[in-house]
Design a protein around this motif. Sequence first.
Motif, PDB file in Angstrom:
ATOM      1  N   ALA A 129       0.306  42.765 -34.426  1.00 40.36           N
ATOM      2  CA  ALA A 129       0.987  43.309 -35.607  1.00 40.36           C
ATOM      3  C   ALA A 129       2.008  42.315 -36.160  1.00 40.36           C
ATOM      4  N   GLY A 130       2.147  41.162 -35.494  1.00 36.84           N
ATOM      5  CA  GLY A 130       3.074  40.145 -35.957  1.00 36.84           C
ATOM      6  C   GLY A 130       4.457  40.231 -35.346  1.00 36.84           C
ATOM      7  N   ASP A 131       4.663  41.171 -34.415  1.00 33.67           N
ATOM      8  CA  ASP A 131       5.955  41.321 -33.742  1.00 33.67           C
ATOM      9  C   ASP A 131       5.942  40.510 -32.448  1.00 33.67           C
ATOM     10  N   VAL A 132       6.023  39.192 -32.606  1.00 30.45           N
ATOM     11  CA  VAL A 132       5.922  38.303 -31.446  1.00 30.45           C
ATOM     12  C   VAL A 132       7.090  38.510 -30.487  1.00 30.45           C
ATOM     13  N   ALA A 133       8.297  38.641 -31.016  1.00 36.04           N
ATOM     14  CA  ALA A 133       9.467  38.857 -30.148  1.00 36.04           C
ATOM     15  C   ALA A 133       9.304  40.155 -29.362  1.00 36.04           C
ATOM     16  N   GLY A 134       8.847  41.206 -30.031  1.00 34.33           N
ATOM     17  CA  GLY A 134       8.618  42.486 -29.355  1.00 34.33           C
ATOM     18  C   GLY A 134       7.529  42.386 -28.310  1.00 34.33           C
ATOM     19  N   ALA A 135       6.491  41.619 -28.612  1.00 36.09           N
ATOM     20  CA  ALA A 135       5.398  41.431 -27.648  1.00 36.09           C
ATOM     21  C   ALA A 135       5.908  40.710 -26.408  1.00 36.09           C
ATOM     22  N   CYS A 136       6.653  39.631 -26.610  1.00 40.64           N
ATOM     23  CA  CYS A 136       7.193  38.878 -25.467  1.00 40.64           C
ATOM     24  C   CYS A 136       8.129  39.754 -24.639  1.00 40.64           C
ATOM     25  N   ALA A 137       8.921  40.602 -25.306  1.00 38.93           N
ATOM     26  CA  ALA A 137       9.843  41.496 -24.594  1.00 38.93           C
ATOM     27  C   ALA A 137       9.089  42.493 -23.723  1.00 38.93           C
ATOM     28  N   LEU A 196      -8.565  38.003 -27.767  1.00 33.27           N
ATOM     29  CA  LEU A 196      -7.949  39.261 -28.189  1.00 33.27           C
ATOM     30  C   LEU A 196      -6.776  39.094 -29.148  1.00 33.27           C
ATOM     31  N   ALA A 197      -6.111  37.965 -29.103  1.00 34.62           N
ATOM     32  CA  ALA A 197      -4.962  37.736 -29.992  1.00 34.62           C
ATOM     33  C   ALA A 197      -5.468  37.326 -31.368  1.00 34.62           C
ATOM     34  N   ARG A 198      -4.945  37.980 -32.379  1.00 33.22           N
ATOM     35  CA  ARG A 198      -5.298  37.606 -33.755  1.00 33.22           C
ATOM     36  C   ARG A 198      -4.379  36.484 -34.190  1.00 33.22           C
ATOM     37  N   GLY A 199      -4.968  35.390 -34.542  1.00 37.63           N
ATOM     38  CA  GLY A 199      -4.162  34.258 -34.997  1.00 37.63           C
ATOM     39  C   GLY A 199      -3.874  33.279 -33.881  1.00 37.63           C
ATOM     40  N   PRO A 200      -3.541  32.061 -34.272  1.00 41.81           N
ATOM     41  CA  PRO A 200      -3.267  31.012 -33.279  1.00 41.81           C
ATOM     42  C   PRO A 200      -1.939  31.230 -32.564  1.00 41.81           C
ATOM     43  N   ALA A 227      -6.061  45.755 -18.782  1.00 43.14           N
ATOM     44  CA  ALA A 227      -4.679  46.192 -18.987  1.00 43.14           C
ATOM     45  C   ALA A 227      -4.077  45.492 -20.197  1.00 43.14           C
ATOM     46  N   PHE A 228      -4.368  44.211 -20.355  1.00 44.62           N
ATOM     47  CA  PHE A 228      -3.867  43.469 -21.515  1.00 44.62           C
ATOM     48  C   PHE A 228      -4.460  44.033 -22.806  1.00 44.62           C
ATOM     49  N   GLU A 229      -5.750  44.299 -22.782  1.00 39.52           N
ATOM     50  CA  GLU A 229      -6.429  44.787 -23.986  1.00 39.52           C
ATOM     51  C   GLU A 229      -5.880  46.131 -24.452  1.00 39.52           C
ATOM     52  N   ARG A 230      -5.442  46.970 -23.521  1.00 39.57           N
ATOM     53  CA  ARG A 230      -4.914  48.297 -23.847  1.00 39.57           C
ATOM     54  C   ARG A 230      -3.398  48.320 -24.039  1.00 39.57           C
ATOM     55  N   SER A 231      -2.753  47.175 -23.899  1.00 46.65           N
ATOM     56  CA  SER A 231      -1.288  47.131 -23.833  1.00 46.65           C
ATOM     57  C   SER A 231      -0.591  47.203 -25.185  1.00 46.65           C
ATOM     58  N   THR A 232       0.617  47.744 -25.141  1.00 50.92           N
ATOM     59  CA  THR A 232       1.526  47.709 -26.289  1.00 50.92           C
ATOM     60  C   THR A 232       1.864  46.260 -26.608  1.00 50.92           C
ATOM     61  N   LEU A 233       1.936  45.428 -25.604  1.00 56.87           N
ATOM     62  CA  LEU A 233       2.211  44.003 -25.785  1.00 56.87           C
ATOM     63  C   LEU A 233       1.209  43.403 -26.776  1.00 56.87           C
ATOM     64  N   LEU A 234      -0.076  43.625 -26.553  1.00 52.04           N
ATOM     65  CA  LEU A 234      -1.095  43.075 -27.446  1.00 52.04           C
ATOM     66  C   LEU A 234      -1.013  43.704 -28.833  1.00 52.04           C
ATOM     67  N   ARG A 235      -0.772  45.004 -28.892  1.00 51.36           N
ATOM     68  CA  ARG A 235      -0.634  45.658 -30.209  1.00 51.36           C
ATOM     69  C   ARG A 235       0.516  45.046 -31.006  1.00 51.36           C
ATOM     70  N   LYS A 236       1.649  44.823 -30.348  1.00 54.49           N
ATOM     71  CA  LYS A 236       2.794  44.212 -31.035  1.00 54.49           C
ATOM     72  C   LYS A 236       2.475  42.779 -31.461  1.00 54.49           C
TER      73      LYS A 236
END
Length: 152
Positions: free
Chosen positions: A113-121, A77-81, A101-110
């Motif tokens: 989208a390249g917002d790794v810090a936001g995803a981890c948060a 599901l994650a785009r990129g390594p 839940a992961f597939e539908r999450s804001t975490l995965l969307r962030k």
Amino acid sequence: MSGLKAKLLGGALAIAVPLVGYYEGRNLAAYLDPVGIPTICYGSTQGVKIGQTRTAEECDALLATELGEAITTVDRLARGPLPDTRRAALGSFVYNVGAGAFERSTLLRKLNAGDVAGACAELSRWVYAGGRKLGGLVKRRSAERELCEVGL
């Protein structure tokens, strides 16, 4: 788990197994989790019935298989390594909350989208079960977030 699959999961699985093992704990007899779901071993729920038991070896094998599946979900599901620490953190998260839940999450969307810090948060928001904030989940998500943020 096949040798090839184990190699592909590599370091992420090696990092995630002790993390999940620590926060889930191992129970050889089935029990009800905090929201009433029959659970055994290291948090396994699929097909579990109260009264069921497993050996330590069966629990360890089940953890490796199910956690491997969770990390494979992250990879799919994650785009990129992702570095192994992030794969491990997110694999632990998926193991706990489920692929859907992961597939539908804001975490995965962030993340995608390249917002790794936001995803981890986002991990810090996933500390509720059955509408109750659980201290164990707060500690687990903190550890997952710390792993997720390695290298940022």
